[in-house]
Structure formats: C-alpha cells, structure tokens
Design an enzyme around this catalytic site. Structure first.
Site, short mmCIF file in Angstrom:
data_model
loop_
_atom_site.label_atom_id
_atom_site.label_comp_id
_atom_site.label_asym_id
_atom_site.label_seq_id
_atom_site.Cartn_x
_atom_site.Cartn_y
_atom_site.Cartn_z
N THR A 140 -1.84 50.09 -35.05
CA THR A 140 -1.12 49.11 -34.24
C THR A 140 0.30 48.88 -34.73
O THR A 140 1.11 48.27 -34.05
CB THR A 140 -1.88 47.76 -34.23
OG1 THR A 140 -2.18 47.41 -35.59
CG2 THR A 140 -3.18 47.88 -33.46
N HIS A 153 -0.86 47.03 -44.02
CA HIS A 153 -0.43 45.88 -44.82
C HIS A 153 -1.53 45.53 -45.82
O HIS A 153 -2.58 46.19 -45.85
CB HIS A 153 -0.07 44.68 -43.93
CG HIS A 153 -1.14 44.32 -42.92
ND1 HIS A 153 -2.33 43.72 -43.28
CD2 HIS A 153 -1.19 44.47 -41.57
CE1 HIS A 153 -3.07 43.51 -42.21
NE2 HIS A 153 -2.41 43.97 -41.15
N HIS A 173 -5.24 45.47 -45.12
CA HIS A 173 -6.02 46.70 -45.03
C HIS A 173 -6.54 47.17 -46.39
O HIS A 173 -7.38 48.08 -46.46
CB HIS A 173 -5.17 47.84 -44.44
CG HIS A 173 -4.80 47.64 -43.00
ND1 HIS A 173 -3.53 47.29 -42.60
CD2 HIS A 173 -5.53 47.74 -41.87
CE1 HIS A 173 -3.50 47.20 -41.28
NE2 HIS A 173 -4.70 47.46 -40.81
N LYS A 219 -9.57 38.38 -32.08
CA LYS A 219 -8.34 38.14 -31.31
C LYS A 219 -8.62 37.08 -30.23
O LYS A 219 -9.66 37.08 -29.60
CB LYS A 219 -7.84 39.43 -30.63
CG LYS A 219 -7.73 40.64 -31.54
CD LYS A 219 -6.60 40.51 -32.54
CE LYS A 219 -6.34 41.80 -33.28
NZ LYS A 219 -7.49 42.35 -34.01
N ARG A 267 -4.16 42.35 -26.76
CA ARG A 267 -3.05 42.98 -27.44
C ARG A 267 -2.20 43.77 -26.45
O ARG A 267 -2.72 44.31 -25.48
CB ARG A 267 -3.62 43.95 -28.48
CG ARG A 267 -2.87 44.04 -29.77
CD ARG A 267 -3.73 44.60 -30.87
NE ARG A 267 -4.42 45.83 -30.56
CZ ARG A 267 -5.22 46.44 -31.41
NH1 ARG A 267 -5.42 45.93 -32.59
NH2 ARG A 267 -5.83 47.55 -31.09
N GLN A 286 -15.78 52.70 -29.91
CA GLN A 286 -16.02 52.76 -31.36
C GLN A 286 -17.44 53.25 -31.64
O GLN A 286 -17.66 53.98 -32.61
CB GLN A 286 -15.80 51.37 -31.99
CG GLN A 286 -15.90 51.41 -33.51
CD GLN A 286 -15.48 50.10 -34.17
OE1 GLN A 286 -14.63 49.39 -33.67
NE2 GLN A 286 -16.10 49.80 -35.31
N ASP A 313 -15.80 41.16 -39.56
CA ASP A 313 -15.57 40.95 -38.14
C ASP A 313 -15.91 42.18 -37.31
O ASP A 313 -15.94 42.13 -36.07
CB ASP A 313 -14.11 40.53 -37.88
CG ASP A 313 -13.10 41.58 -38.35
OD1 ASP A 313 -13.45 42.41 -39.21
OD2 ASP A 313 -11.96 41.56 -37.86
N LYS A 332 -4.81 32.22 -44.46
CA LYS A 332 -4.96 33.66 -44.28
C LYS A 332 -4.35 34.43 -45.44
O LYS A 332 -3.23 34.17 -45.86
CB LYS A 332 -4.32 34.08 -42.96
CG LYS A 332 -4.72 35.47 -42.53
CD LYS A 332 -4.36 35.74 -41.08
CE LYS A 332 -4.87 37.10 -40.64
NZ LYS A 332 -4.58 37.38 -39.24
N LYS A 342 -0.33 36.88 -45.75
CA LYS A 342 0.80 36.36 -44.98
C LYS A 342 1.70 35.53 -45.89
O LYS A 342 1.24 34.79 -46.74
CB LYS A 342 0.31 35.45 -43.84
CG LYS A 342 -0.46 36.19 -42.76
CD LYS A 342 0.46 36.94 -41.84
CE LYS A 342 -0.31 37.55 -40.67
NZ LYS A 342 0.55 38.30 -39.77
N THR A 343 3.02 35.67 -45.70
CA THR A 343 3.99 34.85 -46.41
C THR A 343 4.87 34.18 -45.36
O THR A 343 4.71 34.40 -44.16
CB THR A 343 4.87 35.70 -47.34
OG1 THR A 343 5.66 36.60 -46.54
CG2 THR A 343 4.03 36.52 -48.31
#
Length: 427
Positions: A38, A43, A46, A80, A84, A173, A194, A229, A232-233
């Site tokens: 995506t 990041h 993962h 989600k 997307r 999938q 998830d 989360k 994330k920053t």
C-alpha cells in the site's frame, strides 16, 4: 527451542490453531506471511511479521514472503473503518519493488532447503478470469460464513458499509493460501491477530475444495503500554526507508520508548537470547537513567535495518545535538541526512544572493527568518551570549554572515539557547 516456544517467551504469540505445533515438530514445514504494497516502504508496524518469519526460518522451517500485487489492488478491510483508495498499477508496481528490496534484507535466501522465497500473488491471479474465480473459489465459501467475520460485521454495521470489492478480499487471500498449499507445500499461514478471520477462511477453503489440512497462527498486535498505537509519532509513521524516516529519527524512536515498552520491544524486535535480555534488564534496573534497555534495543534494530555506518551517524547526531561534537561532523552528512537530522525543527529559507553580500546577525535571525520575533529580542539574546550560528557563539549583533559559512554550500544552523535549533536553507 521450537518456533512456537520462541514466540511464546517473547510475548508474540496470540492465537494458534490446534495441531499447528505438532505439525511443525514433525520436521521442516513451509509457512508464509503476506505484505500488501500500500506504500513504497514498510514501516515499524510490519516488523512484528518480519521477525515472525525470521524466527520461523531460524527454527529450521521454510519462510515465504508474499507481496500482494493482486490483493494490493483490492484492499483489506481488516481493522479499517473506511474503504482504502485503490492504487494505479504503476504505483503498485513501484511499491512492490520497494517492499521486495526491504524484505530481502531480513531473510536468508541462500540457506539450502529452508531458503526464504518471495512470491507475488499477481502471478497466479493475472490470468484468473472473474467467471473462473466465482466458479472455482466462490462456490466453496458461503456468504453466511463470510459475513460472520468480525472485519465484515463491523463494516456492515458502520455508516460507510462495504463494497463488493472489499467483501471478496477474504476469498482472494483464501485462494492465496490454497495456491501456496497446492504448489509450494505451504501448510501454515501467519499474520497479525487482525488477520485471523482471513487466514481461517484459507484453511477452510483448502478443506472444502481439496479435503486438505492447513494451519493458522497469529501474533499480538503491538501497542504501547498506554494503549496508544505503536509505530506512530507526531510526524507520522516510522518508515524503514531512510528517505522517509532518517536513520537518526529511526534510532531516536526506539531510544525514546518508555521502560515498560522497551522491556516488551527488546523481546519482540531483537534476536537477543533470553539470558542476554535478562542481563540487560538487570543492568537497566541498577541505573535506569542510563537507559541500557533502550540503547540496546535502538542499537540492534537500527543496525539491522540501516547498517552499522548509519547507526554510528545516529549516535554522532545525538551527540551533536545534545553533547559536545562540533559543527565539522555535519560535513560527514549528505543533504538528505542533514535534513533528516533536523526533521521537526523550524526550517527557514533565505536568498543565496543576499547571503553572498553579507547579512548581519540581527537581520538574519529576526528579519530574514523568524528565529526571534523582533530585532530587539534578537539583539538582547545575542548580547547575553545565548545564540549561535553553526555551533559558534555570535560575538555581536553586527556580526556579518556570508555564503562562506554555509554547510554543504546550503545550510546554516542557528541555536537559541542550548537545545532550540533552527535550520536555515539558502536557495
């Protein structure tokens, strides 16, 4: 220690299908994890799945990393709240190539029988017609079964609903799992917790279509101790691509974790053995202010993602900003690394032509830039000895700066006090 035991003591295991551990204990097995392209970089979110594949291979099994050239076109509804945006084929192809290069850093593709392999589900979907798909796949899984999945129920109960495209994701999938089971002897699919619903759809499809047996295992979704989360920053996601998140900021992300989180992360994101981790924890408890846990974690993961040289630069960058390394260190950095070092600090632009003629300190800091809100405040702070350009204290308000002071022919570093930095870019 076997694969399941390894995940368990590290606090990574979430759910495991009955019979999975027995199957793995019989000898070398093949298993896979999917990564949808995506973005053009993975990041830190993962990394849990990457570490899972690493442990799987280290336990003697054969890992497959599936990059979703086909599933990336559809979009996974799991977790989600809204659909997307679909990516163009050109962007998707670029993302795929970038993600494949990153995955190749972590797995061993030349270790004999259990060498890692990379697969792309677009290879088996590109010639699969819609009619063939609904005949060969759709007839085996009921709508009732698909609608019972949490990822589907939550979206159907929400305001946005769910498109047919996303609804079919679990079938796509599921067919991935069937294809790898059939053609690669892949008996296990792994993923984040998830993904349990999608993975189990695959095991069910294999059972219903060919009477085969396949297995499922999921890992914990990583969160910070305060429930927020992970990964994330304030400036967004922490990427593995150094052009998106500089090695310095990557290193700082891990260095700035809390003691509670560092205790968890050092188990999940490093390959340290249990005894080594316990020794680091003991050292940390003796002198928490020395941050032994965070330093060991940040060093290990920065080196594995970016290399030893990038780690050394990250350390020097920290010492430059908060210690006693002089301005000459910046000459070791290229433009992107230098900008990465000052990511998050105020940036100002000045004219190269004006600087060539000379600009005095007050003009530079209060008129050409907004380091100070007024000339009076700039002059007062300069007189008090609290300002610097390129780590050298400004001697007087009338001191003149020219392009001769530019670092890399482009940058000036202004300081107000010890820790307030400003990047001035000449254009």
């Amino acid at each position: 220690m076997n694969f399941v035991e390894e995940l368990t003591w590290r606090g990574m295991l979430h759910t495991i299908m009955p019979g999975t551990e027995d199957m793995l204990n019989k000898g070398m097995a093949s298993g896979y994890i999917g990564f949808d392209p995506t973005a053009d970089s993975l990041h830190v979110g993962h990394l849990t799945q990457i570490m899972t594949l690493i442990h799987f291979q280290r336990a003697g099994h054969k890992p497959y990393a599936l990059v979703g050239g086909a599933t990336g076109m559809v979009g996974d509804p799991s977790g989600k709240s809204a659909e997307r945006n679909l990516l163009s084929e050109d962007i998707l192809q670029h993302n795929l190539e970038c993600v494949e290069k990153q995955l190749a850093k972590f797995l061993d593709f030349e270790s004999g029988a259990n060498s890692a392999e990379m697969v792309n589900n677009y290879d088996w979907f590109k010639n699969f017609t819609f009619l063939d798909f609904i005949r060969d796949v759709g007839k085996h899984i009921t709508v009732n079964y698909m609608m019972a999945k949490d990822s589907v129920k939550k979206r159907l109960e929400g305001e946005t609903g769910m498109s047919f495209t996303e609804f079919t994701y679990q079938l796509v999938q599921g067919y991935d799992f069937y294809y790898l089971w059939k053609h690669k002897n892949c008996a296990l699919q792994m993923g984040g917790s998830d993904q349990w619903g999608n993975i189990v759809t695959g095991t069910e499809f294999i059972r219903r279509k060919d009477g085969g047996e396949a297995f499922a295992l999921t890992t914990q979704l990583i969160k910070k101790a305060d429930g927020t989360k992970f990964g994330k920053t304030e400036s967004g996601a922490v990427w593995l691509d150094p052009a998106k998140t500089s090695p310095y900021n990557f290193y700082q992300f891990w260095l700035n974790t809390t003691d509670v989180d560092a205790k968890s992360y050092i188990r999940i994101f490093t390959l340290f053995e249990q005894g080594v981790i316990l020794a680091i924890e003991a050292e940390h408890e003796q002198a928490p202010h020395q941050r032994a846990l965070q330093k060991a974690l940040a060093k290990d993961i920065t080196i594995r993602v970016h290399g030893e040289q990038a780690y050394e630069k990250a350390i020097k960058s920290s010492e430059f900003l908060f210690g006693n390394i002089g301005i000459e260190f910046l000459n070791e950095l290229n433009d992107e690394e230098l900008k990465g070092l000052f990511e998050g600090v105020p940036h100002y632009t000045i004219s190269t032509a004006e600087l060539a003629e000379g600009i005095n300190a007050v003009e530079l800091l209060a008129t050409k830039t907004a380091v100070f809100p007024s000339k009076g405040e700039a002059r007062k702070m300069i007189q008090a000895g609290g300002t610097a350009i390129n780590k050298t204290k400004i001697a007087s308000a009338e001191q003149v700066y020219t392009s001769a002071e530019l670092i890399n022919g482009k940058f000036l570093i202004a300081q107000k006090g010890k820790k307030n930095y400003f990047l001035i870019i000449a254009e």
